[in-house]
Design a protein around this motif. Sequence first.
Motif, PDB file in Angstrom:
ATOM      1  N   ARG A   1      -4.490   2.843  10.138  1.00 14.82           N
ATOM      2  CA  ARG A   1      -3.546   1.761   9.871  1.00 14.82           C
ATOM      3  C   ARG A   1      -3.428   0.797  11.056  1.00 14.82           C
ATOM      4  O   ARG A   1      -3.368  -0.421  10.876  1.00 14.82           O
ATOM      5  CB  ARG A   1      -2.179   2.368   9.489  1.00 14.82           C
ATOM      6  CG  ARG A   1      -1.046   1.410   9.266  1.00 14.82           C
ATOM      7  CD  ARG A   1      -1.337   0.258   8.315  1.00 14.82           C
ATOM      8  NE  ARG A   1      -1.743   0.646   6.978  1.00 14.82           N
ATOM      9  CZ  ARG A   1      -2.270  -0.211   6.087  1.00 14.82           C
ATOM     10  NH1 ARG A   1      -2.446  -1.489   6.387  1.00 14.82           N
ATOM     11  NH2 ARG A   1      -2.639   0.209   4.895  1.00 14.82           N
TER      12      ARG A   1
ATOM     13  N   THR B   1       0.942  -4.627   5.040  1.00 16.22           N
ATOM     14  CA  THR B   1       0.070  -3.478   5.309  1.00 16.22           C
ATOM     15  C   THR B   1      -0.878  -3.292   4.126  1.00 16.22           C
ATOM     16  O   THR B   1      -0.724  -2.359   3.342  1.00 16.22           O
ATOM     17  CB  THR B   1       0.920  -2.208   5.515  1.00 16.22           C
ATOM     18  OG1 THR B   1       1.865  -2.107   4.440  1.00 16.22           O
ATOM     19  CG2 THR B   1       1.668  -2.219   6.826  1.00 16.22           C
TER      20      THR B   1
ATOM     21  N   SER C   1       1.580   2.503   3.300  1.00 13.05           N
ATOM     22  CA  SER C   1       0.360   2.994   3.978  1.00 13.05           C
ATOM     23  C   SER C   1      -0.187   4.298   3.394  1.00 13.05           C
ATOM     24  O   SER C   1      -0.934   5.016   4.061  1.00 13.05           O
ATOM     25  CB  SER C   1       0.561   3.158   5.498  1.00 13.05           C
ATOM     26  OG  SER C   1       0.804   1.911   6.084  1.00 13.05           O
TER      27      SER C   1
ATOM     28  N   ASN D   1      -4.413   3.447   2.198  1.00  9.93           N
ATOM     29  CA  ASN D   1      -5.364   2.855   3.144  1.00  9.93           C
ATOM     30  C   ASN D   1      -6.753   2.733   2.520  1.00  9.93           C
ATOM     31  O   ASN D   1      -7.501   1.811   2.834  1.00  9.93           O
ATOM     32  CB  ASN D   1      -5.446   3.701   4.424  1.00  9.93           C
ATOM     33  CG  ASN D   1      -4.175   3.593   5.252  1.00  9.93           C
ATOM     34  OD1 ASN D   1      -3.225   2.913   4.855  1.00  9.93           O
ATOM     35  ND2 ASN D   1      -4.158   4.243   6.407  1.00  9.93           N
TER      36      ASN D   1
ATOM     37  N   PHE E   1      -1.299  -3.293  10.450  1.00 11.28           N
ATOM     38  CA  PHE E   1       0.095  -2.825  10.438  1.00 11.28           C
ATOM     39  C   PHE E   1       0.891  -3.971  11.043  1.00 11.28           C
ATOM     40  O   PHE E   1       1.009  -4.090  12.265  1.00 11.28           O
ATOM     41  CB  PHE E   1       0.179  -1.559  11.307  1.00 11.28           C
ATOM     42  CG  PHE E   1       1.515  -0.879  11.362  1.00 11.28           C
ATOM     43  CD1 PHE E   1       2.107  -0.367  10.226  1.00 11.28           C
ATOM     44  CD2 PHE E   1       2.159  -0.691  12.583  1.00 11.28           C
ATOM     45  CE1 PHE E   1       3.327   0.302  10.300  1.00 11.28           C
ATOM     46  CE2 PHE E   1       3.373  -0.016  12.661  1.00 11.28           C
ATOM     47  CZ  PHE E   1       3.955   0.475  11.514  1.00 11.28           C
TER      48      PHE E   1
ATOM     49  N   SER F   1       0.818  -1.220   0.000  1.00  4.49           N
ATOM     50  CA  SER F   1       0.000   0.000   0.000  1.00  4.49           C
ATOM     51  C   SER F   1       0.846   1.262   0.000  1.00  4.49           C
ATOM     52  O   SER F   1       0.522   2.235   0.690  1.00  4.49           O
ATOM     53  CB  SER F   1      -0.937   0.031   1.216  1.00  4.49           C
ATOM     54  OG  SER F   1      -1.715  -1.126   1.278  1.00  4.49           O
TER      55      SER F   1
ATOM     56  N   LYS G   1       0.909  10.644   3.882  1.00  7.91           N
ATOM     57  CA  LYS G   1       0.586   9.362   3.231  1.00  7.91           C
ATOM     58  C   LYS G   1      -0.911   9.190   2.939  1.00  7.91           C
ATOM     59  O   LYS G   1      -1.397   9.750   1.974  1.00  7.91           O
ATOM     60  CB  LYS G   1       1.190   8.208   4.032  1.00  7.91           C
ATOM     61  CG  LYS G   1       2.725   8.265   3.948  1.00  7.91           C
ATOM     62  CD  LYS G   1       3.435   6.967   4.240  1.00  7.91           C
ATOM     63  CE  LYS G   1       4.884   7.066   3.794  1.00  7.91           C
ATOM     64  NZ  LYS G   1       5.866   6.975   4.865  1.00  7.91           N
TER      65      LYS G   1
ATOM     66  N   GLN H   1       2.867   7.328   8.815  1.00 13.45           N
ATOM     67  CA  GLN H   1       2.621   5.949   8.397  1.00 13.45           C
ATOM     68  C   GLN H   1       1.551   5.258   9.233  1.00 13.45           C
ATOM     69  O   GLN H   1       0.766   4.467   8.720  1.00 13.45           O
ATOM     70  CB  GLN H   1       3.935   5.152   8.471  1.00 13.45           C
ATOM     71  CG  GLN H   1       3.825   3.762   7.906  1.00 13.45           C
ATOM     72  CD  GLN H   1       5.162   3.120   7.559  1.00 13.45           C
ATOM     73  OE1 GLN H   1       5.270   1.900   7.549  1.00 13.45           O
ATOM     74  NE2 GLN H   1       6.188   3.898   7.259  1.00 13.45           N
ATOM     75  N   THR H   2       1.507   5.556  10.528  1.00 15.87           N
ATOM     76  CA  THR H   2       0.595   4.827  11.423  1.00 15.87           C
ATOM     77  C   THR H   2      -0.799   5.440  11.476  1.00 15.87           C
ATOM     78  O   THR H   2      -1.715   4.820  12.014  1.00 15.87           O
ATOM     79  CB  THR H   2       1.165   4.804  12.858  1.00 15.87           C
ATOM     80  OG1 THR H   2       1.493   6.155  13.235  1.00 15.87           O
ATOM     81  CG2 THR H   2       2.403   3.941  12.962  1.00 15.87           C
TER      82      THR H   2
ATOM     83  N   SER I   1      -9.783  -2.234  10.152  1.00 15.44           N
ATOM     84  CA  SER I   1      -8.356  -2.479  10.364  1.00 15.44           C
ATOM     85  C   SER I   1      -8.133  -3.217  11.674  1.00 15.44           C
ATOM     86  O   SER I   1      -7.338  -4.161  11.755  1.00 15.44           O
ATOM     87  CB  SER I   1      -7.607  -1.149  10.349  1.00 15.44           C
ATOM     88  OG  SER I   1      -6.262  -1.327  10.677  1.00 15.44           O
TER      89      SER I   1
END
Length: 398
Positions: free
Chosen positions: A232, A375, A50, A53, A338, A47, A253, A227-228, A310
């Motif tokens: 995620r 991910t 990330s 998403n 993740f 992805s 992202k 990223q998180t 998620s």
Amino acid sequence: MHQTEKTINLVNEVSATNYKPLPVVLSEGEGIWVKDVDGNTYMDMLSAYSSLNQGHRHPKIIKALKDQADKITITSRAFHNDQMGDFLKKLCDMSGFSKSLPMNTGAEAVETCIKAVRKWALKTKGIEDGEIIVARDNFHGRTITAISFSSEPQYREGFGPFTPGFVIVPYGDAAAMEAAITPKTIGVMLEPAQGEAGVIIPPKGYLKEVRALCDKHKMMMILDEIQTGFGRTGKLFCFEHEGIRPDVLAVGKALGGGVYPVSAMLSNDEVMSVFRPGDHGSTFGGNPLGAAVGKAALEVLEDENLVEKSATLGQFFMDELAKMNSPYVKEIRGMGLFVGVEIKEECGLARPFCEKLMELGLLCKETHHQTIRFTPPLVITKEELIDALEKIKKVLLP
Ligand SMILES: *Cc1c(COP(=O)(O)O)cnc(C)c1O
């Protein structure tokens, strides 16, 4: 010669070799699926680190992009545009911050956070040349400043001189952080879970302790959720797992919905007020095309309950991976979708596992030599995840 080989040869001829991609040339994408130039189909389990998403080319986000492209695309901040306000309102409402400053890439959002906190410290505490504590194995982007406090030699080698003002401490160790605090310390900057380091989840309570240290010493807590963020890890933001809030947040992202670079710094009025006209800027930041896309990207997260998806699918995925009991696997780590699978050193690097998965139609990428990062787009279904697990099983079981 296959189209794949031709394209790779062309790229090698005309481009810098600052990446070592898997030998696949993608030309189409939809949802969790991508196609290569030779007609093969793959499930995308990376992805774009990330950024996807919401999946490839989510219809609602593409519609927003096209509709906006038919009106106005770039204005610069020399003028107002009619999209930025609505986008930032949505971003502030969802995140619980009162102010946001739009940029384009993650590294720019990080730089913006650092500038804000430095200036805040000068204005409110009178600290000049303040220091920010960061974590070992951090990843905050590739600008000179971001690599200045990287602990990865390869990211720095040959690129000095570096930006001063950063102190590196071990990740996940609040006592080490406290020991590093001096009268010059103005803040800390962390990933709430480290992505590029190999999906590293800190010990429970770590972020709470860091929050307490920041309160005690009146320092800014900056989190990088580039990223998180945005579902995620099974929460809208990873920091919610610990019931705390940072003072400053970098996002990027997936804020661009998988189609366009959109990032931002989020904070409160006090911090954001350090910026006066002319202090900081970006030609493309807050442009109407990016703003329309960013707003649609946020709406899709809500409309399709991607955060809860998620959380539940991530738990299922990790449980199933654990059940495989692979002799190659040292550890399975993750939160939500993740997920990192660390390969034992005696079983070789993670890369050959990724190459085998690619042959089976599943794209993912090793991170930090030993870890395969899984991910997938959060729009993945349970059935598709089961399909992926079948392929992973073929590679992780002898
Ligand atoms: C990807 C990433 C960045 C940098 O984002 P770019 O858009 O590549 O500049 C910064 N921090 C974290 C945690 C990231 O994962």
